[in-house]
Design a protein around this motif. Structure first.
Motif, PDB file in Angstrom:
ATOM      1  N   MET A 112     -44.529  36.057 -25.171  1.00 41.43           N
ATOM      2  CA  MET A 112     -43.487  36.449 -26.294  1.00 41.43           C
ATOM      3  C   MET A 112     -43.342  35.314 -27.302  1.00 41.43           C
ATOM      4  SD  MET A 112     -39.503  37.426 -26.164  1.00 41.43           S
ATOM      5  CE  MET A 112     -39.786  38.548 -24.908  1.00 41.43           C
ATOM      6  N   TYR A 113     -43.456  35.496 -28.472  1.00 45.18           N
ATOM      7  CA  TYR A 113     -43.192  34.441 -29.449  1.00 45.18           C
ATOM      8  C   TYR A 113     -42.316  34.884 -30.695  1.00 45.18           C
ATOM      9  CZ  TYR A 113     -44.576  30.951 -32.970  1.00 45.18           C
ATOM     10  OH  TYR A 113     -44.491  29.842 -33.730  1.00 45.18           O
ATOM     11  N   MET A 114     -41.024  34.941 -30.624  1.00 46.46           N
ATOM     12  CA  MET A 114     -40.241  35.430 -31.732  1.00 46.46           C
ATOM     13  C   MET A 114     -40.313  34.752 -33.004  1.00 46.46           C
ATOM     14  SD  MET A 114     -39.539  37.793 -29.845  1.00 46.46           S
ATOM     15  CE  MET A 114     -38.344  38.674 -30.930  1.00 46.46           C
ATOM     16  N   GLY A 115     -40.424  35.536 -33.894  1.00 47.20           N
ATOM     17  CA  GLY A 115     -40.493  34.984 -35.369  1.00 47.20           C
ATOM     18  C   GLY A 115     -39.786  35.710 -36.455  1.00 47.20           C
ATOM     19  N   MET A 116     -39.917  35.157 -37.635  1.00 46.84           N
ATOM     20  CA  MET A 116     -39.263  35.666 -38.703  1.00 46.84           C
ATOM     21  C   MET A 116     -40.224  35.651 -39.896  1.00 46.84           C
ATOM     22  SD  MET A 116     -35.385  35.321 -40.438  1.00 46.84           S
ATOM     23  CE  MET A 116     -34.668  35.987 -39.247  1.00 46.84           C
ATOM     24  N   VAL A 117     -40.197  36.885 -40.426  1.00 46.81           N
ATOM     25  CA  VAL A 117     -41.121  37.062 -41.921  1.00 46.81           C
ATOM     26  C   VAL A 117     -40.032  37.443 -42.725  1.00 46.81           C
ATOM     27  CG1 VAL A 117     -43.047  38.312 -42.756  1.00 46.81           C
ATOM     28  CG2 VAL A 117     -43.130  37.892 -40.507  1.00 46.81           C
ATOM     29  N   ILE A 118     -40.340  36.643 -44.143  1.00 44.48           N
ATOM     30  CA  ILE A 118     -39.575  36.535 -45.091  1.00 44.48           C
ATOM     31  C   ILE A 118     -40.571  36.919 -46.419  1.00 44.48           C
ATOM     32  CG2 ILE A 118     -37.852  35.415 -46.808  1.00 44.48           C
ATOM     33  CD1 ILE A 118     -36.960  33.670 -44.557  1.00 44.48           C
ATOM     34  N   ASP A 119     -40.126  38.136 -47.007  1.00 40.31           N
ATOM     35  CA  ASP A 119     -41.175  38.477 -48.224  1.00 40.31           C
ATOM     36  C   ASP A 119     -40.282  37.922 -49.513  1.00 40.31           C
ATOM     37  OD1 ASP A 119     -42.371  39.736 -50.192  1.00 40.31           O
ATOM     38  OD2 ASP A 119     -42.129  41.718 -49.256  1.00 40.31           O
ATOM     39  N   LEU A 120     -41.026  36.920 -49.934  1.00 37.82           N
ATOM     40  CA  LEU A 120     -40.588  35.963 -50.995  1.00 37.82           C
ATOM     41  C   LEU A 120     -40.509  37.196 -52.670  1.00 37.82           C
ATOM     42  CD1 LEU A 120     -42.203  32.756 -50.705  1.00 37.82           C
ATOM     43  CD2 LEU A 120     -39.737  33.514 -50.099  1.00 37.82           C
ATOM     44  N   LYS A 121     -41.442  38.219 -52.400  1.00 37.79           N
ATOM     45  CA  LYS A 121     -41.436  38.884 -53.481  1.00 37.79           C
ATOM     46  C   LYS A 121     -40.354  39.836 -53.613  1.00 37.79           C
ATOM     47  CE  LYS A 121     -46.333  39.606 -54.434  1.00 37.79           C
ATOM     48  NZ  LYS A 121     -46.660  38.979 -55.604  1.00 37.79           N
ATOM     49  N   LYS A 122     -39.508  39.991 -52.382  1.00 35.32           N
ATOM     50  CA  LYS A 122     -38.236  40.919 -52.301  1.00 35.32           C
ATOM     51  C   LYS A 122     -37.163  40.164 -52.396  1.00 35.32           C
ATOM     52  CE  LYS A 122     -40.462  44.667 -49.420  1.00 35.32           C
ATOM     53  NZ  LYS A 122     -40.187  45.560 -48.371  1.00 35.32           N
ATOM     54  N   CYS A 123     -37.018  38.867 -52.083  1.00 35.91           N
ATOM     55  CA  CYS A 123     -35.774  38.012 -52.225  1.00 35.91           C
ATOM     56  C   CYS A 123     -35.384  37.853 -53.421  1.00 35.91           C
ATOM     57  CB  CYS A 123     -36.130  36.589 -51.474  1.00 35.91           C
ATOM     58  SG  CYS A 123     -34.725  35.617 -51.457  1.00 35.91           S
ATOM     59  N   ILE A 124     -34.271  38.109 -53.817  1.00 36.70           N
ATOM     60  CA  ILE A 124     -33.575  38.261 -55.176  1.00 36.70           C
ATOM     61  C   ILE A 124     -32.592  36.795 -55.109  1.00 36.70           C
ATOM     62  CG2 ILE A 124     -33.973  40.470 -55.566  1.00 36.70           C
ATOM     63  CD1 ILE A 124     -30.917  40.845 -54.971  1.00 36.70           C
ATOM     64  N   GLY A 125     -32.609  36.206 -54.204  1.00 39.39           N
ATOM     65  CA  GLY A 125     -31.672  35.088 -54.204  1.00 39.39           C
ATOM     66  C   GLY A 125     -30.357  35.125 -54.013  1.00 39.39           C
ATOM     67  N   CYS A 126     -29.644  36.256 -53.572  1.00 41.13           N
ATOM     68  CA  CYS A 126     -28.220  36.776 -53.382  1.00 41.13           C
ATOM     69  C   CYS A 126     -27.558  35.991 -52.522  1.00 41.13           C
ATOM     70  CB  CYS A 126     -28.332  38.038 -53.201  1.00 41.13           C
ATOM     71  SG  CYS A 126     -28.888  38.516 -51.495  1.00 41.13           S
ATOM     72  N   HIS A 127     -28.134  35.406 -51.615  1.00 41.99           N
ATOM     73  CA  HIS A 127     -27.299  34.614 -50.714  1.00 41.99           C
ATOM     74  C   HIS A 127     -26.649  35.398 -49.574  1.00 41.99           C
ATOM     75  CE1 HIS A 127     -27.839  30.585 -52.992  1.00 41.99           C
ATOM     76  NE2 HIS A 127     -27.937  31.299 -53.831  1.00 41.99           N
ATOM     77  N   SER A 128     -26.937  36.781 -49.656  1.00 41.85           N
ATOM     78  CA  SER A 128     -26.112  37.436 -48.694  1.00 41.85           C
ATOM     79  C   SER A 128     -26.502  37.094 -47.376  1.00 41.85           C
ATOM     80  CB  SER A 128     -26.691  39.068 -48.868  1.00 41.85           C
ATOM     81  OG  SER A 128     -26.320  39.387 -50.089  1.00 41.85           O
ATOM     82  N   CYS A 129     -27.624  37.014 -47.106  1.00 43.68           N
ATOM     83  CA  CYS A 129     -28.131  36.465 -45.542  1.00 43.68           C
ATOM     84  C   CYS A 129     -27.375  34.913 -45.166  1.00 43.68           C
ATOM     85  CB  CYS A 129     -29.494  36.055 -45.705  1.00 43.68           C
ATOM     86  SG  CYS A 129     -30.369  35.056 -46.806  1.00 43.68           S
ATOM     87  N   ALA A 130     -27.354  34.257 -46.515  1.00 44.70           N
ATOM     88  CA  ALA A 130     -26.398  32.959 -45.823  1.00 44.70           C
ATOM     89  C   ALA A 130     -25.157  33.275 -45.429  1.00 44.70           C
ATOM     90  CB  ALA A 130     -26.620  31.908 -47.083  1.00 44.70           C
ATOM     91  N   VAL A 131     -24.654  34.262 -46.381  1.00 44.92           N
ATOM     92  CA  VAL A 131     -22.966  34.363 -46.135  1.00 44.92           C
ATOM     93  C   VAL A 131     -22.794  35.110 -44.758  1.00 44.92           C
ATOM     94  CG1 VAL A 131     -21.089  35.898 -46.965  1.00 44.92           C
ATOM     95  CG2 VAL A 131     -22.477  34.353 -48.439  1.00 44.92           C
ATOM     96  N   ALA A 132     -23.863  35.965 -44.302  1.00 44.25           N
ATOM     97  CA  ALA A 132     -23.910  37.019 -43.332  1.00 44.25           C
ATOM     98  C   ALA A 132     -23.954  35.771 -42.019  1.00 44.25           C
ATOM     99  CB  ALA A 132     -24.844  37.927 -43.154  1.00 44.25           C
ATOM    100  N   CYS A 133     -24.676  35.035 -42.149  1.00 46.52           N
ATOM    101  CA  CYS A 133     -25.005  33.953 -40.927  1.00 46.52           C
ATOM    102  C   CYS A 133     -23.704  33.019 -40.713  1.00 46.52           C
ATOM    103  CB  CYS A 133     -26.338  33.030 -41.421  1.00 46.52           C
ATOM    104  SG  CYS A 133     -26.251  31.658 -40.414  1.00 46.52           S
ATOM    105  N   LYS A 134     -23.330  32.719 -42.056  1.00 44.69           N
ATOM    106  CA  LYS A 134     -21.882  31.982 -41.744  1.00 44.69           C
ATOM    107  C   LYS A 134     -20.958  32.809 -41.049  1.00 44.69           C
ATOM    108  CE  LYS A 134     -19.258  28.791 -44.668  1.00 44.69           C
ATOM    109  NZ  LYS A 134     -19.370  27.386 -43.874  1.00 44.69           N
ATOM    110  N   LEU A 135     -20.546  33.975 -41.603  1.00 46.77           N
ATOM    111  CA  LEU A 135     -19.526  34.739 -41.223  1.00 46.77           C
ATOM    112  C   LEU A 135     -19.864  35.167 -39.637  1.00 46.77           C
ATOM    113  CD1 LEU A 135     -18.683  37.225 -43.987  1.00 46.77           C
ATOM    114  CD2 LEU A 135     -17.387  35.166 -43.257  1.00 46.77           C
ATOM    115  N   ASN A 136     -21.081  35.705 -39.365  1.00 42.78           N
ATOM    116  CA  ASN A 136     -21.220  35.874 -38.021  1.00 42.78           C
ATOM    117  C   ASN A 136     -21.163  35.053 -37.005  1.00 42.78           C
ATOM    118  OD1 ASN A 136     -22.266  38.976 -37.232  1.00 42.78           O
ATOM    119  ND2 ASN A 136     -22.537  38.712 -39.374  1.00 42.78           N
ATOM    120  N   ASN A 137     -21.580  33.670 -37.250  1.00 50.25           N
ATOM    121  CA  ASN A 137     -21.387  32.614 -36.546  1.00 50.25           C
ATOM    122  C   ASN A 137     -20.181  31.699 -36.706  1.00 50.25           C
ATOM    123  OD1 ASN A 137     -24.063  32.738 -35.042  1.00 50.25           O
ATOM    124  ND2 ASN A 137     -24.868  32.888 -37.065  1.00 50.25           N
ATOM    125  N   ASN A 138     -19.353  32.417 -37.526  1.00 51.35           N
ATOM    126  CA  ASN A 138     -18.008  31.454 -37.698  1.00 51.35           C
ATOM    127  C   ASN A 138     -18.256  29.960 -37.904  1.00 51.35           C
ATOM    128  OD1 ASN A 138     -15.043  31.499 -37.698  1.00 51.35           O
ATOM    129  ND2 ASN A 138     -15.123  30.688 -35.433  1.00 51.35           N
TER     130      ASN A 138
END
Lengths: 205, 372
Positions: free
Chosen positions: A1-27
């Protein structure tokens, strides 16, 4: 098992939602971001390089801990507080961290953050997941690939709120996982691959 | 001397207060941040480690080589001031830098042997042990229970231990995250800087002891130390010029970015101050201007370490614009905060106080006699 993440740079619009979601969820405390969206372009965020109308370049680059296969931070930690978990992710034992910041110097991605004081929060109660890591002063923290959420069978928080559905998560060794399927037929890159760290985060170009 | 001691005590108290502020308000009152995780405290640690290493080598060399026999009467002072006071300074700098020093016990309970910091801890422990053994042997000689020939093995050990200062550079050199540090010349630079720092501290100390009639220290002995320090400063300069030339010749890539940042960019003032300090120190020591040359040499070593840290840390490998707390293009230079400076000066003062009181209290032990 080798967990990883793939990020599609053609789809990323730079909205920072992921950064905010991370900040909130992890307090996360004030001033700490485990996920940050960099702008590959101009000298300030969300600006392009080059001159109008030709040769303008702008790309958003979400950067979090790359959970490297050959993690320099794990090698560098003097007390073994940073370690490789069985699923291939890099985790930190907060109770062991002596706050020497050797791992921060070792990380090529500047993915780690230090709690320079006792954690302070914008509101007077914890937010996010009840089982989010408890933060301590004067230790190093970083993205955990949402270990607590994964243990419940959920995906990392940054994936859930991504507006462009740019993130994929899964077992990179399993050809039928979302992450592996996303990479099929696409040109991929990993950050600073020449450093030999073998990151577990792939970017689709 | 009383005035000096009083001033040092005041500095030590200021340092204690500054450290207390750091404990209460957090390490955030320093100007270290997530891009500059290592600052003034690590600079101090590197300098004091170098002083300890260089002093061990000098004390060992004095007993191993008959041509340096003139230094034998002073090796107890050299060992005490350089090794023990140096280790106290290094230890204190690491202590105030750690976020959770009380967890340092984990370095014994669960050490990660692949970590250069564990190697550093081992080497500093070795310095303490070697210094203690060396002091014991020197005492035996002073009591007539041993002769010069009995000092050969401990001298070899002292020199070997001192040379291990090269390994303390590995905490920087082995990092793939830091191309400016990741070069094979850096361990050699660490060795040169260690010997320069040790010689500068010891020259100042011995000159002062001569001046206050603590003991007679022939001027040629001190001058000779100055010539060696001068030569090593010149070699450091060659190393720096070489690095700059490499950056200029192929002016692309991560190493070149760091070189340009230092030579013509935001770090230029610090870089050229470093070059100037090296040049002036080199010339002063070559002309036997011991006091001025020693201070300039110490300033040069300080700036070498300071620029080593800030030049790489302030040139991240992902230099793209980001949110305000993670915005590399907005990074400037690293200037330590007042509490940081206060704590650092306090630690230097504590090491000096230890040296002064130790030499005064145990004068009969330290005061040189003609050693066999």
């Amino acid at each position: 098992m080798y967990m990883g993440m793939v990020i599609d740079l053609k789809k990323c619009i730079g909205c920072h939602s992921c950064a905010v979601a991370c900040k909130l969820n992890n307090n996360l405390p004030d001033g700490m971001w485990w996920n940050r969206i960099l702008t590959k372009g101009g000298e300030t965020m969300d600006t392009a390089s080059g001159t109008y109308p030709d040769k303008l370049n702008l790309m958003h680059l979400p950067v979090n801990c790359q959970h490297c296969e050959d993690a320099p931070c794990v090698k560098a930690c003097p007390v073994g507080a940073s370690y490789k978990a069985d699923d291939g992710t890099v985790q930190i034992d907060y109770d062991k961290c002596i706050g020497c910041r050797m791992c921060m110097a070792a990380c090529p991605y500047d993915a780690r953050s230090f709690n320079w004081k006792e954690p302070e929060y914008p509101v007077d109660h914890a937010v996010g997941e009840a089982d989010a890591p408890k933060h301590q002063g004067h230790i190093v923290e970083k993205c955990t690939f949402c270990k607590n959420r994964r243990e419940r069978g959920e995906v990392p928080a940054c994936m859930e709120l991504c507006l462009g559905r740019a993130r994929y998560w899964g077992d990179l060794d399993d050809p039928e996982s979302d992450a592996a399927k996303a990479m099929r037929g696409r040109k991929t890159m990993r950050l600073l691959e020449e450093k030999g760290t073998k990151p577990s985060v792939y970017y689709l170009l | 001397m009383k005035k000096t001691l009083a001033a040092l005590i005041v500095l030590a108290l200021v340092g204690g207060f500054s450290w207390l502020l750091q404990l209460v308000y957090g390490a955030g009152i320093t100007n270290m941040n997530n891009f500059v995780p290592w600052g003034l405290y690590i600079v101090g640690f590197m300098i004091f480690t170098g002083v300890a290493a260089g002093s061990l080598m000098l004390a060992g060399a004095a007993w191993l080589f008959d041509s340096l026999a003139g230094y034998r009467p002073y090796t107890k002072i050299i060992t005490f001031l350089g090794v023990f006071c140096g280790l106290v300074g290094a230890g204190l700098f690491i202590f105030v830098d750690l976020g959770n020093p009380q967890r340092g016990i984990y370095m014994l309970l669960s050490p990660n042997l692949s970590s250069p910091q564990v190697w550093d801890a081992g080497i500093l422990s070795l310095y303490g042990l070697t210094g203690s053994l060396l002091m014991y042997k020197l005492w035996m000689v002073s009591q007539g229970k041993a002769v010069a020939a009995d000092m050969k093995n401990i001298s070899r050990l002292a020199i070997g231990a001192g040379l291990l200062v090269i390994v303390t550079s590995f905490a920087f050199v082995l990092l793939v995250s830091s191309p400016a540090w990741n070069n094979p010349g850096e361990p050699v630079s660490f060795l040169f800087a260690a010997v320069i720092a040790a010689l500068a501290v010891l020259m100042l100390a011995l000159s002062h002891l001569q001046k206050v009639a603590y003991c007679a220290v022939p001027e040629p002995l001190v001058s000779r130390m100055g010539y060696v320090a001068s030569l090593l400063l010149a070699l450091e300069l060659i190393f720096l010029v070489g690095e700059a030339c490499i950056g200029f010749y192929a002016p692309y890539g991560e190493e070149a970015e760091t070189v340009f940042w230092q030579l013509t960019g935001k770090g230029a003032a610090f870089y050229w101050a470093e070059i100037l300090a090296i040049l002036m120190g080199c010339m002063a020591l070559a002309r036997s201007k011991v006091k001025a040359g020693s201070w300039l040499a110490l300033l040069a070593v300080f700036l070498i370490k300071y620029n080593l840290l800030q030049s790489q840390q302030l040139n991240p490998l992902l230099p793209f614009a980001g949110p305000s707390v993670y915005n590399p293009p907005a990074l400037g230079v690293y200037i330590p905060s007042l509490p940081e400076v206060g704590t650092a000066l306090g630690i230097v003062a504590v090491a000096c106080i230890m040296g002064i009181i130790g030499l005064a209290k145990f004068k009969s032990f330290f005061a040189p006699r003609e050693e066999v």
